[in-house]
Design a protein around this motif. Structure first.
Motif, PDB file in Angstrom:
ATOM      1  N   GLN B 162       4.514  28.210 -18.837  1.00 60.38           N
ATOM      2  CA  GLN B 162       5.474  29.551 -18.560  1.00 60.38           C
ATOM      3  C   GLN B 162       5.342  30.878 -17.601  1.00 60.38           C
ATOM      4  O   GLN B 162       3.925  30.970 -16.685  1.00 60.38           O
ATOM      5  N   VAL B 163       5.600  31.528 -16.932  1.00 60.81           N
ATOM      6  CA  VAL B 163       5.499  32.181 -15.628  1.00 60.81           C
ATOM      7  C   VAL B 163       5.821  33.466 -15.686  1.00 60.81           C
ATOM      8  O   VAL B 163       5.436  34.302 -14.769  1.00 60.81           O
ATOM      9  N   ALA B 164       7.069  33.894 -16.681  1.00 56.11           N
ATOM     10  CA  ALA B 164       7.064  35.163 -16.493  1.00 56.11           C
ATOM     11  C   ALA B 164       7.358  35.308 -18.047  1.00 56.11           C
ATOM     12  O   ALA B 164       8.226  35.033 -18.992  1.00 56.11           O
ATOM     13  N   THR B 165       6.957  36.513 -18.219  1.00 57.52           N
ATOM     14  CA  THR B 165       7.362  37.551 -19.576  1.00 57.52           C
ATOM     15  C   THR B 165       8.194  38.690 -20.032  1.00 57.52           C
ATOM     16  O   THR B 165       7.650  39.521 -18.915  1.00 57.52           O
ATOM     17  N   LEU B 166       9.479  38.650 -20.326  1.00 57.57           N
ATOM     18  CA  LEU B 166      10.051  40.221 -20.037  1.00 57.57           C
ATOM     19  C   LEU B 166      10.013  40.516 -21.469  1.00 57.57           C
ATOM     20  O   LEU B 166      10.941  39.548 -22.355  1.00 57.57           O
ATOM     21  N   MET B 167       9.360  41.449 -21.828  1.00 61.09           N
ATOM     22  CA  MET B 167       9.369  42.112 -23.359  1.00 61.09           C
ATOM     23  C   MET B 167      10.886  42.684 -23.490  1.00 61.09           C
ATOM     24  O   MET B 167      11.556  43.654 -22.975  1.00 61.09           O
ATOM     25  N   MET B 168      11.327  42.715 -24.720  1.00 65.48           N
ATOM     26  CA  MET B 168      12.411  43.335 -24.594  1.00 65.48           C
ATOM     27  C   MET B 168      12.836  43.297 -26.658  1.00 65.48           C
ATOM     28  O   MET B 168      12.482  42.037 -27.424  1.00 65.48           O
ATOM     29  N   PRO B 169      13.803  44.186 -27.007  1.00 70.28           N
ATOM     30  CA  PRO B 169      13.944  44.076 -28.563  1.00 70.28           C
ATOM     31  C   PRO B 169      15.157  42.734 -28.753  1.00 70.28           C
ATOM     32  O   PRO B 169      15.600  42.657 -28.438  1.00 70.28           O
ATOM     33  N   ALA B 170      14.342  42.671 -29.875  1.00 73.91           N
ATOM     34  CA  ALA B 170      15.329  41.625 -30.531  1.00 73.91           C
ATOM     35  C   ALA B 170      16.423  40.517 -29.708  1.00 73.91           C
ATOM     36  O   ALA B 170      17.344  40.455 -29.814  1.00 73.91           O
ATOM     37  N   PRO B 171      15.746  39.794 -28.769  1.00 75.36           N
ATOM     38  CA  PRO B 171      16.340  39.032 -27.820  1.00 75.36           C
ATOM     39  C   PRO B 171      16.876  38.077 -28.993  1.00 75.36           C
ATOM     40  O   PRO B 171      16.283  37.088 -29.352  1.00 75.36           O
ATOM     41  N   GLN B 172      18.239  37.080 -28.529  1.00 74.35           N
ATOM     42  CA  GLN B 172      18.569  36.429 -29.194  1.00 74.35           C
ATOM     43  C   GLN B 172      20.014  35.638 -28.300  1.00 74.35           C
ATOM     44  O   GLN B 172      18.744  34.897 -27.018  1.00 74.35           O
ATOM     45  N   GLY B 173      21.193  35.442 -28.310  1.00 76.30           N
ATOM     46  CA  GLY B 173      21.694  34.203 -27.512  1.00 76.30           C
ATOM     47  C   GLY B 173      22.245  34.965 -25.945  1.00 76.30           C
ATOM     48  O   GLY B 173      21.352  36.261 -25.749  1.00 76.30           O
ATOM     49  N   LEU B 174      21.723  33.679 -24.670  1.00 76.08           N
ATOM     50  CA  LEU B 174      21.291  33.797 -23.407  1.00 76.08           C
ATOM     51  C   LEU B 174      22.643  32.930 -22.866  1.00 76.08           C
ATOM     52  O   LEU B 174      22.820  32.379 -23.198  1.00 76.08           O
ATOM     53  N   GLY B 175      22.856  33.639 -21.526  1.00 79.44           N
ATOM     54  CA  GLY B 175      23.646  32.673 -20.784  1.00 79.44           C
ATOM     55  C   GLY B 175      23.403  33.313 -19.011  1.00 79.44           C
ATOM     56  O   GLY B 175      23.171  34.316 -18.992  1.00 79.44           O
ATOM     57  N   LEU B 176      23.328  32.180 -18.395  1.00 75.39           N
ATOM     58  CA  LEU B 176      22.481  32.300 -17.071  1.00 75.39           C
ATOM     59  C   LEU B 176      24.239  32.163 -15.778  1.00 75.39           C
ATOM     60  O   LEU B 176      24.558  30.717 -16.151  1.00 75.39           O
ATOM     61  N   THR B 177      23.600  33.058 -14.633  1.00 80.60           N
ATOM     62  CA  THR B 177      24.667  32.526 -13.791  1.00 80.60           C
ATOM     63  C   THR B 177      24.799  33.571 -13.131  1.00 80.60           C
ATOM     64  O   THR B 177      24.008  33.830 -12.546  1.00 80.60           O
ATOM     65  N   ASN B 178      24.277  32.819 -11.928  1.00 77.90           N
ATOM     66  CA  ASN B 178      24.375  33.043 -10.391  1.00 77.90           C
ATOM     67  C   ASN B 178      22.305  34.545  -9.738  1.00 77.90           C
ATOM     68  O   ASN B 178      23.242  35.035  -9.506  1.00 77.90           O
ATOM     69  N   ASN B 179      21.712  33.852 -10.602  1.00 75.85           N
ATOM     70  CA  ASN B 179      21.133  34.437 -10.688  1.00 75.85           C
ATOM     71  C   ASN B 179      20.612  35.585 -11.946  1.00 75.85           C
ATOM     72  O   ASN B 179      19.361  36.619 -11.470  1.00 75.85           O
ATOM     73  N   ILE B 180      21.331  35.664 -12.684  1.00 81.20           N
ATOM     74  CA  ILE B 180      21.537  37.227 -13.316  1.00 81.20           C
ATOM     75  C   ILE B 180      21.935  36.272 -14.647  1.00 81.20           C
ATOM     76  O   ILE B 180      22.074  35.538 -14.899  1.00 81.20           O
ATOM     77  N   LEU B 181      21.194  36.640 -15.401  1.00 75.63           N
ATOM     78  CA  LEU B 181      20.649  36.431 -16.903  1.00 75.63           C
ATOM     79  C   LEU B 181      20.810  36.898 -17.836  1.00 75.63           C
ATOM     80  O   LEU B 181      20.917  38.494 -17.779  1.00 75.63           O
ATOM     81  N   TYR B 182      22.244  36.608 -18.690  1.00 79.00           N
ATOM     82  CA  TYR B 182      22.992  38.246 -19.740  1.00 79.00           C
ATOM     83  C   TYR B 182      21.548  37.973 -21.012  1.00 79.00           C
ATOM     84  O   TYR B 182      21.540  36.299 -21.471  1.00 79.00           O
ATOM     85  N   VAL B 183      21.071  38.956 -21.783  1.00 79.27           N
ATOM     86  CA  VAL B 183      20.602  38.418 -22.842  1.00 79.27           C
ATOM     87  C   VAL B 183      21.011  39.387 -23.640  1.00 79.27           C
ATOM     88  O   VAL B 183      20.822  40.954 -24.024  1.00 79.27           O
ATOM     89  N   CYS B 184      21.167  38.808 -25.406  1.00 82.52           N
ATOM     90  CA  CYS B 184      22.209  39.548 -26.175  1.00 82.52           C
ATOM     91  C   CYS B 184      21.210  40.112 -26.997  1.00 82.52           C
ATOM     92  O   CYS B 184      19.511  38.959 -27.369  1.00 82.52           O
ATOM     93  N   MET B 185      20.784  41.657 -27.099  1.00 80.49           N
ATOM     94  CA  MET B 185      19.665  42.296 -28.710  1.00 80.49           C
ATOM     95  C   MET B 185      20.047  43.056 -29.569  1.00 80.49           C
ATOM     96  O   MET B 185      19.985  43.781 -29.891  1.00 80.49           O
ATOM     97  N   GLY B 186      21.714  41.855 -30.153  1.00 76.29           N
ATOM     98  CA  GLY B 186      22.253  42.777 -30.867  1.00 76.29           C
ATOM     99  C   GLY B 186      22.504  44.000 -30.631  1.00 76.29           C
ATOM    100  O   GLY B 186      23.138  44.191 -30.258  1.00 76.29           O
ATOM    101  N   THR B 187      22.334  45.035 -32.164  1.00 75.11           N
ATOM    102  CA  THR B 187      22.926  45.795 -31.679  1.00 75.11           C
ATOM    103  C   THR B 187      21.666  47.130 -30.563  1.00 75.11           C
ATOM    104  O   THR B 187      22.800  47.792 -29.713  1.00 75.11           O
ATOM    105  N   ASN B 188      21.412  46.054 -30.160  1.00 71.84           N
ATOM    106  CA  ASN B 188      20.413  47.565 -29.269  1.00 71.84           C
ATOM    107  C   ASN B 188      21.059  46.773 -27.167  1.00 71.84           C
ATOM    108  O   ASN B 188      20.246  47.664 -26.672  1.00 71.84           O
ATOM    109  N   GLY B 189      21.992  46.571 -27.199  1.00 72.18           N
ATOM    110  CA  GLY B 189      23.111  45.801 -26.555  1.00 72.18           C
ATOM    111  C   GLY B 189      22.556  44.646 -25.212  1.00 72.18           C
ATOM    112  O   GLY B 189      22.373  43.576 -26.434  1.00 72.18           O
TER     113      GLY B 189
END
Lengths: 170, 250
Positions: B162-189
């Motif tokens: 493990q090299v990093a951790t980032l806290m966020m509310p209710a993370p779910q599905g995710l997708g990666l492209t060009n060093n940008i990671l999109y993380v779904c957080m339910g109704t949190n955005g």
């Protein structure tokens, strides 16, 4: 003969008395017709109700309608997606596509589907490939339940109700 | 235009099925793209399916003769499978499993990263795996709500670090492209995260308008977001700044 009738009536009375004493709240099976449930068909596009997992192939986006089937939408112009049709597939949860063939689940079966000239064709069906995903063999809670009766169809779910002398429990 | 060309290639492929289907070089474009929360995925001529405890491998080189090649135990409470090149990433409620898929007929367990009980879809690129941990909802258990990044370069894959951790509310599905990671957080955005430096992921913005985000698929310049009630399409020509362009949802 008269005696026998009286005895029968007495027995019935006794049974109904004891029945009243053994009313419990538990689960009863909800039955479905197997051929109706595992049938797949191509239907006109419909409103998305409970959209599920997505898969994209070429210009087409496939989205599961949870438990019911798959919406097919053309997203060639992302500003104006066009719904092309709906594949009815009971129990649908998963979808993947390769070479235009659609891989999904029909209840617990893996099915491979092909759309040609607006007709849906089942290329392959692998029974129970999703065996452990959604088979409601037992009610959601422990306790007494009405034993499934296979002659009534297959169990697709459970409903809570007042049961009289349920013979099954876990 | 790119999508159009793609479709034309696809169409010619279908017309030339006997010629195309054995070519391994075409496999990526042949099989499209799924989300991070899928239980079923296609890689080359093989279909992989995970149930609660096992990985099933099917040969689909001739779909009409689809064959179950093997079934192997992985662990308990498996939820997701994600393919990347010659690897398969399997997410369970207690950890991430990395399978070497260089023999696609029989994936081999290479390494695993254990964590506390939670839900955890996985995506990956060549050198890193990205896992979201979410507590409670849907009976996943646990108390963690965070993104973990694991180093899987070289032999590190045997025991992903493990090299990093980032806290966020209710993370779910995710997708990666060009060093940008999109993380779904339910109704949190939808969290847009720059992962250029894997040890320091930085949240660039959160799209939040009450939409319930569940999973995403980055697809060329379009981000497909599976949201409660349907889907939304975003233009990600600038990956850091997704622009909503279309949707079908209720």
């Amino acid at each position: 003969m008269k005696n026998v009738t009286l005895m029968l009536m007495g027995t019935l009375l006794l049974l109904s008395c004891s029945n009243r004493k053994n009313e419990v709240t538990g689960y009863a099976p909800v039955y479905g017709d197997l051929s109706e449930m595992t049938g797949v068909s191509l239907e006109p596009a419909r409103t998305v109700e409970n959209g599920g997992k997505v898969y994209v192939w070429g210009d087409l986006l496939y989205q599961v309608e949870t438990g019911k089937g798959i919406h097919i939408t053309d997203i060639a112009d992302p500003a104006a997606p066009v719904q092309k049709g709906f594949i009815k597939a009971g129990g649908a949860q998963e979808v993947a596509v390769k070479n235009g063939l659609i891989y999904t689940n029909s209840q617990n079966d893996l099915v491979i589907l092909k759309i040609e000239n607006n007709k849906l064709q089942v290329v392959k069906r692998l029974p129970a490939a999703f065996g452990q995903l959604s088979s409601p063999a037992l009610p959601p809670e422990r306790g007494p339940f009405e034993c499934p009766d296979r002659s009534k169809g297959i169990v697709i779910g459970w409903q809570k109700k007042t049961l009289i002398n349920p013979a099954c429990s876990y | 235009m790119k999508l159009k060309q793609f479709l034309m290639i696809m169409t010619s492929c279908i017309l030339l099925v006997p010629g195309c289907k054995k070519g391994d070089t075409m496999t990526v474009s042949e099989s499209g793209k799924g989300g991070s929360t899928a239980r079923m995925t296609i890689s080359g001529n093989y279909l992989y399916l995970v149930d609660h405890s096992k990985l099933h491998t099917y040969d689909i080189s001739d779909p009409a003769q689809t064959l179950l090649l093997n079934t192997q135990n992985v662990g308990w409470n498996i939820e997701t499978i994600f393919p990347y090149r010659d690897k398969l990433f399997i997410g369970s409620q207690t950890g991430m499993f990395v399978f070497d898929n260089s023999n696609p007929k029989k994936p081999q367990l290479q390494g695993q990263a254990q964590h506390l009980r939670s839900c955890d879809p996985v995506v990956a690129d060549e050198n890193f795996a990205y896992v979201t941990l979410r507590s409670n909802n849907n009976g996943c258990g646990g108390t963690l709500n965070q993104l973990n990044i694991y180093d899987i370069q070289g032999i590190n894959v045997l025991s992903p670090k493990q090299v990093a951790t980032l806290m966020m509310p209710a993370p779910q599905g995710l997708g990666l492209t060009n060093n940008i990671l999109y993380v779904c957080m339910g109704t949190n955005g939808l969290n847009v995260i720059d992962v250029t430096d894997k040890t320091k992921p930085v949240s660039k913005k959160v799209l939040s308008d009450g939409t319930d985000f569940i999973d995403v698929i980055p697809y060329d310049h379009t981000l497909i977001a599976y949201v409660k009630g349907g889907f939304i399409l975003y233009n990600i020509a600038n990956p850091e700044d997704p622009q909503k362009i279309g949707a079908i949802h209720n």
